[in-house]
Design an enzyme around this catalytic site. Sequence first.
Site, short mmCIF file in Angstrom:
data_model
loop_
_atom_site.label_atom_id
_atom_site.label_comp_id
_atom_site.label_asym_id
_atom_site.label_seq_id
_atom_site.Cartn_x
_atom_site.Cartn_y
_atom_site.Cartn_z
N TYR A 60 -2.66 9.31 17.41
CA TYR A 60 -3.20 8.08 16.84
C TYR A 60 -3.84 7.25 17.95
O TYR A 60 -3.17 6.61 18.74
CB TYR A 60 -2.12 7.24 16.14
CG TYR A 60 -1.42 7.95 14.99
CD1 TYR A 60 -1.99 9.04 14.36
CD2 TYR A 60 -0.17 7.52 14.55
CE1 TYR A 60 -1.34 9.69 13.32
CE2 TYR A 60 0.48 8.16 13.50
CZ TYR A 60 -0.10 9.25 12.90
OH TYR A 60 0.55 9.89 11.87
N GLY A 210 -1.12 6.97 -1.84
CA GLY A 210 -2.39 7.70 -1.98
C GLY A 210 -3.48 7.16 -1.08
O GLY A 210 -4.63 7.02 -1.48
N ARG A 211 -3.10 6.84 0.18
CA ARG A 211 -4.04 6.28 1.17
C ARG A 211 -4.70 4.99 0.67
O ARG A 211 -5.85 4.71 0.98
CB ARG A 211 -5.09 7.32 1.57
CG ARG A 211 -4.47 8.57 2.16
CD ARG A 211 -5.48 9.46 2.82
NE ARG A 211 -4.84 10.66 3.36
CZ ARG A 211 -4.20 10.75 4.53
NH1 ARG A 211 -4.13 9.69 5.31
NH2 ARG A 211 -3.65 11.87 4.92
N PHE A 213 -5.32 4.20 -2.50
CA PHE A 213 -5.95 4.30 -3.83
C PHE A 213 -5.03 3.78 -4.92
O PHE A 213 -5.48 3.14 -5.88
CB PHE A 213 -6.34 5.76 -4.12
CG PHE A 213 -6.98 5.93 -5.47
CD1 PHE A 213 -8.33 5.64 -5.66
CD2 PHE A 213 -6.24 6.36 -6.57
CE1 PHE A 213 -8.92 5.77 -6.91
CE2 PHE A 213 -6.82 6.51 -7.81
CZ PHE A 213 -8.16 6.21 -7.99
N SER A 215 -3.01 1.47 -4.71
CA SER A 215 -2.86 0.01 -4.59
C SER A 215 -4.02 -0.71 -5.25
O SER A 215 -3.85 -1.75 -5.88
CB SER A 215 -2.81 -0.42 -3.12
OG SER A 215 -1.83 0.28 -2.44
#
Length: 343
Positions: A60, A210-211, A213, A215
């Site tokens: 990261y 879902g990365r 989505f 939300s």
Amino acid sequence: MAKVGRMKLGSQGLEVSQQGLGCMGMSAYYGPPKPEPDMVALIHHAVQSGVTFLDTSDVYGPHTNEILIGKALKGGVREKVELATKFGISISDDGNFENRGDPSYVRAACEGSLKRLGIDCIDLYYQHRIDNRVPIEITIGELKKLVEEGKIKYIGLSEASASTIRRAHAVHPITAVQLEWSLWSRDVEENIIPTCRELGIGIVAYSPLGRGFLSSGTKILENLSEDDFRQNLPRFQPENLEKNKTIFERVNEMAAKKGCTPSQLALAWVHQQGNDVCPIPGTTKVENFNQNIGALSVKLTPQEMTELKSFAAADAVKGDRYTGNLSTWKNSDTPPLSSWKAV
């Protein structure tokens, strides 16, 4: 604010908060790095709120997220957290990714992470992606030595196949397997989750929303920067997004009836998969973090769990989790031990 309890992760004695904090987006892949003081403040807020299981990786940034976490751990914070980091994805000078699991790389990666984090021992050390050229027994053998030397406490795997998990566990007990698990990513339920449960291995669910989505639905695309890697994911492409929109709409509808947000509903669904599951939603905003904790107060009936599952049946979700060039668990078996010739 909802109370964050504690849970046993795996069978070797590791105890973590019921919900973790994925730290990747603070530094990489989801747009430009966020201001360091704000992220340190968010991590401190998380720890004070009872979310003490922090998740990072050497890739990261690369490296910048571990450095950030290291700064956040100063001043007595280290003793309050369970820290997970990962190795196994090497980035070449020309920017290409390569999975590495050879012993010298494992050791060098661990030493690098310890230095950047400013600590003596990593609580949970995962192989981030499986090197399908190196028998898993060889990689775990080196990790076992690092445990014996006191540099790591517990060993984990990420995106590993069921057979890889079994072979690894036979060399040294695996404490946790990290995998993508959410309402719209359920391929792990067939073989991998049952294997973990049979062996007493904890399950850490990344991207439980879902990365993003689950939300905010298709609105998520309005706020993505050009260098946000979700721009390239198959599920976020216009032709798939239009079909996937229905999933979010149904989740949103049920959330309104339950009096919670769609993200809380989606996260509650993951929490209620079992007391061996710890989701690690990532965020860079305190208000989203607080909302995520609120998912612990959302209780779903068996009927609601089934109904939610039906919204995102495998044939309803359009697009793969990743683009084809990123290695995932689907091709992460390793060659037999008998084939290994040390370089």
